[in-house]
Every structure is written in C-alpha cells, then in structure tokens.
Write a protein that holds these residues in place. Structure first.
Motif, PDB file in Angstrom:
ATOM      1  N   GLN A   1       0.806  -1.213   0.000  1.00  0.00           N
ATOM      2  CA  GLN A   1       0.000   0.000   0.000  1.00  0.00           C
ATOM      3  C   GLN A   1       0.849   1.278   0.000  1.00  0.00           C
ATOM      4  N   ASP A   2       2.166   1.122   0.030  1.00  0.00           N
ATOM      5  CA  ASP A   2       3.076   2.268   0.081  1.00  0.00           C
ATOM      6  C   ASP A   2       2.743   3.157   1.279  1.00  0.00           C
ATOM      7  N   ALA A   3       2.497   2.521   2.419  1.00  0.00           N
ATOM      8  CA  ALA A   3       2.170   3.245   3.646  1.00  0.00           C
ATOM      9  C   ALA A   3       3.432   3.846   4.259  1.00  0.00           C
ATOM     10  N   THR A   4       3.229   4.826   5.130  1.00  0.00           N
ATOM     11  CA  THR A   4       4.313   5.390   5.926  1.00  0.00           C
ATOM     12  C   THR A   4       4.395   4.578   7.213  1.00  0.00           C
ATOM     13  N   VAL A   5       5.555   4.004   7.503  1.00  0.00           N
ATOM     14  CA  VAL A   5       5.688   3.028   8.581  1.00  0.00           C
ATOM     15  C   VAL A   5       6.646   3.546   9.648  1.00  0.00           C
ATOM     16  N   LEU A   6       6.191   3.545  10.896  1.00  0.00           N
ATOM     17  CA  LEU A   6       7.001   3.986  12.028  1.00  0.00           C
ATOM     18  C   LEU A   6       7.173   2.839  13.027  1.00  0.00           C
ATOM     19  N   ALA A   7       8.319   2.842  13.701  1.00  0.00           N
ATOM     20  CA  ALA A   7       8.603   1.836  14.725  1.00  0.00           C
ATOM     21  C   ALA A   7       8.428   2.475  16.095  1.00  0.00           C
ATOM     22  N   PRO A   8       7.279   2.263  16.749  1.00  0.00           N
ATOM     23  CA  PRO A   8       7.064   2.849  18.073  1.00  0.00           C
ATOM     24  C   PRO A   8       7.754   2.031  19.162  1.00  0.00           C
ATOM     25  N   HIS A   9       8.196   2.703  20.210  1.00  0.00           N
ATOM     26  CA  HIS A   9       8.782   2.099  21.420  1.00  0.00           C
ATOM     27  C   HIS A   9       9.565   0.807  21.148  1.00  0.00           C
ATOM     28  N   PRO A  10      10.645   0.860  20.351  1.00  0.00           N
ATOM     29  CA  PRO A  10      11.380  -0.378  20.034  1.00  0.00           C
ATOM     30  C   PRO A  10      11.963  -1.057  21.278  1.00  0.00           C
ATOM     31  N   GLU A  11      11.874  -2.374  21.272  1.00  0.00           N
ATOM     32  CA  GLU A  11      12.404  -3.233  22.342  1.00  0.00           C
ATOM     33  C   GLU A  11      11.824  -2.925  23.723  1.00  0.00           C
ATOM     34  N   PHE A  12      10.595  -2.424  23.752  1.00  0.00           N
ATOM     35  CA  PHE A  12       9.925  -2.162  25.024  1.00  0.00           C
ATOM     36  C   PHE A  12       9.060  -3.355  25.392  1.00  0.00           C
ATOM     37  N   LEU A  13       9.381  -3.999  26.511  1.00  0.00           N
ATOM     38  CA  LEU A  13       8.640  -5.153  27.013  1.00  0.00           C
ATOM     39  C   LEU A  13       8.510  -6.208  25.903  1.00  0.00           C
ATOM     40  N   THR A  14       7.324  -6.797  25.752  1.00  0.00           N
ATOM     41  CA  THR A  14       7.113  -7.828  24.723  1.00  0.00           C
ATOM     42  C   THR A  14       6.161  -7.344  23.645  1.00  0.00           C
ATOM     43  N   VAL A  15       6.138  -6.045  23.420  1.00  0.00           N
ATOM     44  CA  VAL A  15       5.147  -5.481  22.499  1.00  0.00           C
ATOM     45  C   VAL A  15       5.795  -4.660  21.388  1.00  0.00           C
ATOM     46  N   SER A  16       7.054  -4.923  21.076  1.00  0.00           N
ATOM     47  CA  SER A  16       7.777  -4.000  20.203  1.00  0.00           C
ATOM     48  C   SER A  16       8.675  -4.710  19.210  1.00  0.00           C
ATOM     49  N   LEU A  17       9.021  -3.983  18.160  1.00  0.00           N
ATOM     50  CA  LEU A  17      10.035  -4.461  17.243  1.00  0.00           C
ATOM     51  C   LEU A  17      11.380  -4.515  17.956  1.00  0.00           C
ATOM     52  N   THR A  18      12.146  -5.530  17.668  1.00  0.00           N
ATOM     53  CA  THR A  18      13.507  -5.636  18.188  1.00  0.00           C
ATOM     54  C   THR A  18      14.454  -4.897  17.250  1.00  0.00           C
ATOM     55  N   GLU A  19      15.697  -4.745  17.685  1.00  0.00           N
ATOM     56  CA  GLU A  19      16.689  -4.133  16.795  1.00  0.00           C
ATOM     57  C   GLU A  19      16.828  -4.958  15.518  1.00  0.00           C
ATOM     58  N   HIS A  20      16.790  -6.273  15.650  1.00  0.00           N
ATOM     59  CA  HIS A  20      16.874  -7.136  14.471  1.00  0.00           C
ATOM     60  C   HIS A  20      15.714  -6.865  13.518  1.00  0.00           C
ATOM     61  N   ASP A  21      14.502  -6.707  14.063  1.00  0.00           N
ATOM     62  CA  ASP A  21      13.341  -6.406  13.221  1.00  0.00           C
ATOM     63  C   ASP A  21      13.531  -5.080  12.488  1.00  0.00           C
ATOM     64  N   VAL A  22      14.006  -4.063  13.210  1.00  0.00           N
ATOM     65  CA  VAL A  22      14.207  -2.745  12.592  1.00  0.00           C
ATOM     66  C   VAL A  22      15.244  -2.841  11.477  1.00  0.00           C
ATOM     67  N   GLU A  23      16.318  -3.576  11.725  1.00  0.00           N
ATOM     68  CA  GLU A  23      17.337  -3.763  10.688  1.00  0.00           C
ATOM     69  C   GLU A  23      16.760  -4.505   9.479  1.00  0.00           C
ATOM     70  N   ARG A  24      15.982  -5.540   9.754  1.00  0.00           N
ATOM     71  CA  ARG A  24      15.416  -6.363   8.676  1.00  0.00           C
ATOM     72  C   ARG A  24      14.493  -5.558   7.778  1.00  0.00           C
ATOM     73  N   TYR A  25      13.721  -4.647   8.390  1.00  0.00           N
ATOM     74  CA  TYR A  25      12.739  -3.893   7.617  1.00  0.00           C
ATOM     75  C   TYR A  25      13.121  -2.417   7.478  1.00  0.00           C
ATOM     76  N   ALA A  26      14.413  -2.139   7.501  1.00  0.00           N
ATOM     77  CA  ALA A  26      14.882  -0.753   7.426  1.00  0.00           C
ATOM     78  C   ALA A  26      14.468  -0.075   6.131  1.00  0.00           C
TER      79      ALA A  26
END
Length: 250
Positions: free
Chosen positions: A96-121
C-alpha cells in the motif's frame, strides 16, 4: 517554518484537542487500539480543524498476545488487521506504500527488536527515540537503535490518557498543514528534533501511563480475550472479507 506533531496518541475528544492546542501542536496522529480504519478516519476528520490537524493511523498488533510487535502505519488505503505475522503486515504496508514507524522499540514484549528494525529498514521511515512510558534506559536503547540503523527519529506522547497529550512532540523543519505534508516529511527524512519535558510532569506522566499499562494487560486484556467476543480488527472478522483468514495467528 516548522510543524509540531505528536506522532501517536490513543485518545481523542474535546479535552485532547484543547490540550494539543495549548501545547502548540499543529497535528496529532490518532491510532487507537483495536479500532478499524474507517472509524478512525471518521473520528480524525470530526476533530480536525484549521487549528489542529488529526491524522488517522493504525498501530497494528502483529503476532500473538505473548509475542506482540507493534507497528504504526499512516497513509493506509485499505484496512490491515491485528494478529497477523509481522512479515504479512510489513508486506501489506509495502504493497500500500504506507508510511511506517517503529514505536517504542524493544519495550517489554510489544515491540520491534533491533533485528526487526534492521530487517525492515527499507520499509520503516522513522524510529521512536523517546516515549514518556519509557524509563531512561529504554529511551537510550531506542536512540541507539535509530542511530545504528541510520533511520530518522521521532517522538510521541503515546497518550492513553488525555493528560499525557503535549508532554512531548516532534518538531519538523517544514510546515505540517495536511496529512500529505506529514507523510512526506516522515518519508523524505525532513530535518526534525524531539522535544520533551524532563521534570515532575514527565515523571508523573510515566507513572500514570505505566499504571494504565498494567490495567490494560490485566483486567482489560482478560475482558478482551474472554468476554468481548471477536475483535473488530481480528483478521477473521467479517469486515476483512476473508482476505486475512489464512494469516491469523489465533
């Protein structure tokens, strides 16, 4: 020429709008939990005015309840449900060519990890580096991730309570008058800085928002799972016409 934006709030009513205006905000991004995109759009339009832009968005809960990874998507053309794999959600955002943001990374068990952010950079447009729900160590870690992956930063109040709106915001080096302005600023990496309070109000906000988080993940979560029936954003909800049935993780 600047635009002051709270990039993620969960609540929206007259008091939220007044608080946002008093804080000098030009726009807020409204992304309530478990609410379908058409309803979010309707509410955002109803509360937008010449003085305050309200931008609709979805914080999609990918994965299971025990391994949730939240992703904030703006500019969606079609609804995307919760409770689908991260891979499926990211593919849909990209389609959909959406604008994608990573909120509160690596916070508790509800967030993208650093690996996830790198994978989908190549899909993610910005990483949240300050969140008033965080302790200082969480915010430092988030900033490290953004720096290491070389993605632009943002901040948000992540307000689940009206009193939190305005405690922090992102200042873009461009006017933000329309949804298109904000999407372009985020996607084009327009210069920006994060602004937040660090005194009593900030720590009071952290305490009250964390208390609300405990409530959300105890009684409210139990009510949602066992008493309220199927979520309106569940992939098997009739509203999605079966498109995501095979992607549902529960």
């Amino acid at each position: 020429m600047t635009g002051n934006v709270d990039c993620h709030v969960k609540v929206l009513d007259d008091s939220v709008v007044e608080r946002a205006k008093r804080a000098g905000l030009d726009a807020i991004v409204y992304a309530p939990h478990f609410t379908r995109l058409p309803e979010i759009r309707e509410q955002a339009e109803a509360y937008s005015s010449d003085d305050l832009l309200v931008v609709p968005a979805r914080e999609v809960f990918t994965g299971t309840w025990h391994d949730r990874k939240h992703v904030l998507a703006l500019g969606l053309e079609e609804p995307v449900p919760d409770f689908i794999p991260l891979e499926a959600a990211m593919a849909e955002f990209e389609r959909q060519d959406a604008t994608v943001l990573a909120p509160h990374p690596e916070f508790l068990t509800v967030s993208l990890t650093e690996h996830d952010v790198e994978r989908y950079a190549d899909v993610i447009d910005a990483v949240e580096i300050f969140n008033p729900k965080h302790l200082p160590s969480h915010n430092r870690r988030a900033r490290e991730i953004a720096d290491r992956v070389e993605l632009p930063p943002f901040t948000s109040s992540y307000a689940h309570l009206p009193r939190t709106v305005g405690v922090c915001h992102t200042v873009f080096d461009t006017d933000i008058e329309t949804e298109a302005d904000l999407l372009a600023a985020l996607e084009d990496g327009v210069g920006r800085r994060v602004v937040y309070e660090n005194g009593f109000r900030r720590w009071s906000t952290t305490a009250t928002e964390l208390a609300h988080l405990v409530y959300e993940n105890t009684w409210k979560k139990g009510d949602r799972l066992f008493l309220s029936g199927i979520e309106p954003t569940h992939p098997r909800h009739i509203a999605y016409d079966g498109r995501f049935d095979d992607e549902a993780v529960y």
